[in-house]
Design a protein around this motif. Structure first.
Motif, short mmCIF file in Angstrom:
data_model
loop_
_atom_site.label_atom_id
_atom_site.label_comp_id
_atom_site.label_asym_id
_atom_site.label_seq_id
_atom_site.Cartn_x
_atom_site.Cartn_y
_atom_site.Cartn_z
N GLN A 90 0.85 -1.18 0.00
CA GLN A 90 0.00 0.00 0.00
C GLN A 90 0.89 1.23 0.00
O GLN A 90 1.98 1.22 0.56
CB GLN A 90 -0.89 0.00 1.23
N PRO A 91 0.43 2.30 -0.62
CA PRO A 91 1.25 3.52 -0.61
C PRO A 91 1.38 4.06 0.81
O PRO A 91 0.49 3.92 1.63
CB PRO A 91 0.47 4.47 -1.51
N ALA A 92 2.52 4.70 1.08
CA ALA A 92 2.75 5.27 2.41
C ALA A 92 1.80 6.44 2.64
O ALA A 92 1.52 7.22 1.72
CB ALA A 92 4.19 5.74 2.52
N PRO A 93 1.28 6.57 3.86
CA PRO A 93 0.40 7.70 4.14
C PRO A 93 1.15 9.02 4.03
O PRO A 93 2.34 9.09 4.33
CB PRO A 93 -0.08 7.46 5.57
N GLU A 94 0.45 10.05 3.59
CA GLU A 94 1.08 11.35 3.38
C GLU A 94 1.46 12.04 4.69
O GLU A 94 2.45 12.74 4.76
CB GLU A 94 0.15 12.26 2.58
N ARG A 95 0.68 11.85 5.73
CA ARG A 95 0.91 12.57 6.97
C ARG A 95 1.32 11.62 8.10
O ARG A 95 0.88 11.77 9.23
CB ARG A 95 -0.36 13.31 7.37
N GLY A 96 2.14 10.66 7.80
CA GLY A 96 2.56 9.71 8.84
C GLY A 96 1.46 8.70 9.08
O GLY A 96 0.68 8.37 8.21
N GLY A 97 1.38 8.23 10.30
CA GLY A 97 0.32 7.28 10.63
C GLY A 97 0.52 5.94 9.97
O GLY A 97 -0.43 5.31 9.53
N GLY A 98 1.75 5.48 9.87
CA GLY A 98 2.04 4.24 9.19
C GLY A 98 1.75 2.99 10.00
O GLY A 98 1.88 1.89 9.51
N TYR A 99 1.32 3.17 11.26
CA TYR A 99 1.03 2.01 12.10
C TYR A 99 -0.26 1.37 11.65
O TYR A 99 -1.28 2.03 11.50
CB TYR A 99 0.94 2.43 13.57
N GLN A 100 -0.21 0.06 11.43
CA GLN A 100 -1.40 -0.67 11.05
C GLN A 100 -1.49 -1.92 11.90
O GLN A 100 -0.49 -2.58 12.17
CB GLN A 100 -1.35 -1.07 9.58
N VAL A 101 -2.70 -2.23 12.33
CA VAL A 101 -2.92 -3.45 13.09
C VAL A 101 -3.09 -4.58 12.07
O VAL A 101 -4.08 -4.65 11.37
CB VAL A 101 -4.16 -3.33 14.00
N THR A 102 -2.08 -5.43 12.01
CA THR A 102 -2.11 -6.56 11.09
C THR A 102 -2.25 -7.84 11.90
O THR A 102 -2.21 -7.83 13.14
CB THR A 102 -0.83 -6.62 10.25
N GLN A 103 -2.38 -8.93 11.21
CA GLN A 103 -2.49 -10.23 11.88
C GLN A 103 -1.23 -10.52 12.69
O GLN A 103 -1.30 -11.07 13.78
CB GLN A 103 -2.73 -11.34 10.85
N ARG A 104 -0.09 -10.14 12.17
CA ARG A 104 1.17 -10.36 12.88
C ARG A 104 1.23 -9.54 14.17
O ARG A 104 1.69 -10.02 15.20
CB ARG A 104 2.34 -9.99 11.97
N VAL A 105 0.73 -8.30 14.14
CA VAL A 105 0.71 -7.45 15.34
C VAL A 105 -0.23 -8.05 16.38
O VAL A 105 0.09 -8.13 17.56
CB VAL A 105 0.30 -6.01 14.97
N LEU A 106 -1.38 -8.51 15.93
CA LEU A 106 -2.32 -9.14 16.86
C LEU A 106 -1.73 -10.40 17.49
O LEU A 106 -1.93 -10.67 18.68
CB LEU A 106 -3.63 -9.46 16.15
N GLN A 107 -0.99 -11.15 16.71
CA GLN A 107 -0.36 -12.36 17.24
C GLN A 107 0.69 -11.99 18.29
O GLN A 107 0.81 -12.65 19.30
CB GLN A 107 0.28 -13.16 16.11
N TYR A 108 1.45 -10.92 18.03
CA TYR A 108 2.45 -10.47 19.01
C TYR A 108 1.75 -10.08 20.31
O TYR A 108 2.19 -10.45 21.39
CB TYR A 108 3.23 -9.29 18.46
N TYR A 109 0.67 -9.31 20.21
CA TYR A 109 -0.04 -8.90 21.43
C TYR A 109 -0.55 -10.12 22.19
O TYR A 109 -0.56 -10.14 23.41
CB TYR A 109 -1.19 -7.97 21.08
N GLN A 110 -1.00 -11.12 21.44
CA GLN A 110 -1.52 -12.34 22.07
C GLN A 110 -0.42 -13.06 22.84
O GLN A 110 -0.65 -13.52 23.97
CB GLN A 110 -2.11 -13.27 21.00
N THR A 111 0.77 -13.14 22.28
CA THR A 111 1.85 -13.87 22.95
C THR A 111 2.51 -13.04 24.03
O THR A 111 3.16 -13.59 24.92
CB THR A 111 2.92 -14.29 21.93
N ALA A 112 2.36 -11.71 24.00
CA ALA A 112 3.02 -10.84 24.97
C ALA A 112 2.22 -10.69 26.26
O ALA A 112 2.72 -10.11 27.23
CB ALA A 112 3.29 -9.47 24.36
N ARG A 113 1.01 -11.17 26.28
CA ARG A 113 0.18 -11.05 27.50
C ARG A 113 0.79 -11.85 28.63
O ARG A 113 1.33 -12.93 28.45
CB ARG A 113 -1.23 -11.56 27.24
N LEU A 114 0.69 -11.29 29.81
CA LEU A 114 1.21 -11.99 31.00
C LEU A 114 0.17 -12.80 31.67
O LEU A 114 -0.94 -12.67 31.69
CB LEU A 114 1.79 -10.98 31.99
#
Length: 68
Positions: free
Chosen positions: A44-68
């Motif tokens: 996808q093209p890069a956003p013009e005003r920043g905001g490049g953070y996207q919640v992807t499946q990989r990010v959700l998986q990281y959050y799932q494994t990082a829970r204590l």
């Protein structure tokens, strides 16, 4: 003289077996190279005003494994 030939032959057999084993071990360790390049997902093209953070499946998986 027959003993010298048999020892030499036996040495050659063991040296050949050792070499073959070493080559097989090296081949098992080397990474595989695919003949066909894998198709990549269109970027996808890069956003013009920043905001490049996207919640992807990989990010959700990281959050799932990082829970204590």
């Amino acid at each position: 003289m027959d003993q010298a030939r048999s020892k030499l032959s036996r040495r050659q057999v063991f040296a050949g077996a050792g070499t073959a084993g070493a080559l097989a071990a090296a081949a098992a360790v080397l990474p595989r190279v695919d003949q066909e390049p894998q198709a990549q997902a269109p970027q996808q093209p890069a956003p013009e005003r920043g905001g490049g953070y996207q919640v992807t499946q990989r990010v959700l998986q990281y959050y799932q494994t990082a829970r204590l």
